[in-house]
Motif scaffolding. Sequence first.
Motif, PDB file in Angstrom:
ATOM      1  N   LEU B  14       0.829  -1.201   0.000  1.00 13.98           N
ATOM      2  CA  LEU B  14       0.000   0.000   0.000  1.00 13.98           C
ATOM      3  C   LEU B  14       0.866   1.255   0.000  1.00 13.98           C
ATOM      4  CD1 LEU B  14      -2.886   0.972   0.030  1.00 13.98           C
ATOM      5  CD2 LEU B  14      -2.744   1.125   2.498  1.00 13.98           C
ATOM      6  N   ALA B  15       1.985   1.223   0.745  1.00 18.36           N
ATOM      7  CA  ALA B  15       2.870   2.394   0.782  1.00 18.36           C
ATOM      8  C   ALA B  15       3.432   2.688  -0.607  1.00 18.36           C
ATOM      9  CB  ALA B  15       4.007   2.164   1.780  1.00 18.36           C
ATOM     10  N   THR B  17       2.025   1.906  -3.495  1.00 16.35           N
ATOM     11  CA  THR B  17       0.925   2.420  -4.319  1.00 16.35           C
ATOM     12  C   THR B  17       0.682   3.898  -4.040  1.00 16.35           C
ATOM     13  OG1 THR B  17      -0.071   0.246  -4.179  1.00 16.35           O
ATOM     14  CG2 THR B  17      -1.471   2.023  -4.956  1.00 16.35           C
ATOM     15  N   VAL B  18       0.668   4.259  -2.745  1.00 14.51           N
ATOM     16  CA  VAL B  18       0.457   5.662  -2.378  1.00 14.51           C
ATOM     17  C   VAL B  18       1.590   6.516  -2.941  1.00 14.51           C
ATOM     18  CG1 VAL B  18       0.308   7.268  -0.468  1.00 14.51           C
ATOM     19  CG2 VAL B  18      -0.875   5.113  -0.344  1.00 14.51           C
ATOM     20  N   ALA B  19       2.829   6.013  -2.865  1.00 16.58           N
ATOM     21  CA  ALA B  19       3.968   6.771  -3.388  1.00 16.58           C
ATOM     22  C   ALA B  19       3.822   7.003  -4.885  1.00 16.58           C
ATOM     23  CB  ALA B  19       5.270   6.037  -3.085  1.00 16.58           C
ATOM     24  N   VAL B  21       0.995   7.170  -6.640  1.00 22.46           N
ATOM     25  CA  VAL B  21      -0.072   8.147  -6.898  1.00 22.46           C
ATOM     26  C   VAL B  21       0.416   9.557  -6.581  1.00 22.46           C
ATOM     27  CG1 VAL B  21      -2.328   8.896  -6.124  1.00 22.46           C
ATOM     28  CG2 VAL B  21      -1.932   6.504  -6.587  1.00 22.46           C
ATOM     29  N   VAL B  22       1.120   9.705  -5.442  1.00 20.93           N
ATOM     30  CA  VAL B  22       1.624  11.024  -5.043  1.00 20.93           C
ATOM     31  C   VAL B  22       2.631  11.536  -6.066  1.00 20.93           C
ATOM     32  CG1 VAL B  22       3.071  12.141  -3.323  1.00 20.93           C
ATOM     33  CG2 VAL B  22       1.137  10.796  -2.600  1.00 20.93           C
TER      34      VAL B  22
END
Lengths: 101, 191
Positions: B14-15, B17-19, B21-22
Amino acid sequence: MLETMDFEGQRQAELVCQVLLWSSGFVGLVVGYALQSIRVVFGCLGIGTALSFLLLVPGWPVFNRHPVKWLPKIEDPIEPESDGGAQKTKKKPAWWSLGLF
Amino acid sequence: MYSLSQRANAVLALAVTVACVVAAIAAAIGPLLSTVSPIELATPKIAVKRTSIERGRLGSYYNHHSQVVELGIVKFDLEADLRPLFTWNTKQLFVYLVAEYETEKHRWNQVTIWDDIITHKDDALISFRDKRAEYPLTYVENVVNGIKANLTLHWNTVPVVGLMLNDRMGSRLSNRYSTPVLASVQFGKKK
């Protein structure tokens, strides 16, 4: 010792994980753009990841408050004897498994 | 989330994936904003001080396998302010000076005579006097005498996240046969 979580704890941990990581991503983006520094963006994301690891990966007691209620153990039931040798005791194997074994 | 390793795997996935997107949002902010308010740059100024023709080898001075050719050396003054190009998402700026010329045999020739990598915003204020060009101007036919070249300043913006952009002094829509000209250079005498 901090290895297991019960199911309610797993659900809570998943929720906390999603909220923590996505919010650290977007807060980092907003603060970084305000300060015009891209290091702040990825630094905030890194702190969020480290925090998630610390809080959610080990099975802390807060995630073990609803342990599974197992049913009490019962004695092995006594199998009734089948009549004579006239009936087949072995089940006929399925037609599609004949060639395999 | 049923075991220690599975939880660690889930959190890390998840980390990442978030990175991603950001990073995509951070990369897209720059080009989106520049369509609304494009970055304005003052016109760079170049003055050509001296041009000379030397005879030498390309590559090693002592490499007798390569032939001796004519080299055009340019000495120039350059004043350019590229500081507006340094946004939060800029890692470095690759700036290069290109000489373009046309001959009877070949319609379009381009030679880079100077380049530089700029990593800090303060270094983007370029101010040179009597700078000798890093690379000599050459021609495939090995004769430089009589070439008249136009100088143009190009730059590549290398971002931290996102796409690299190329641009040069002048309008973005210049086609290859109407490159914006900063200065003209004449080597030798026209025959």
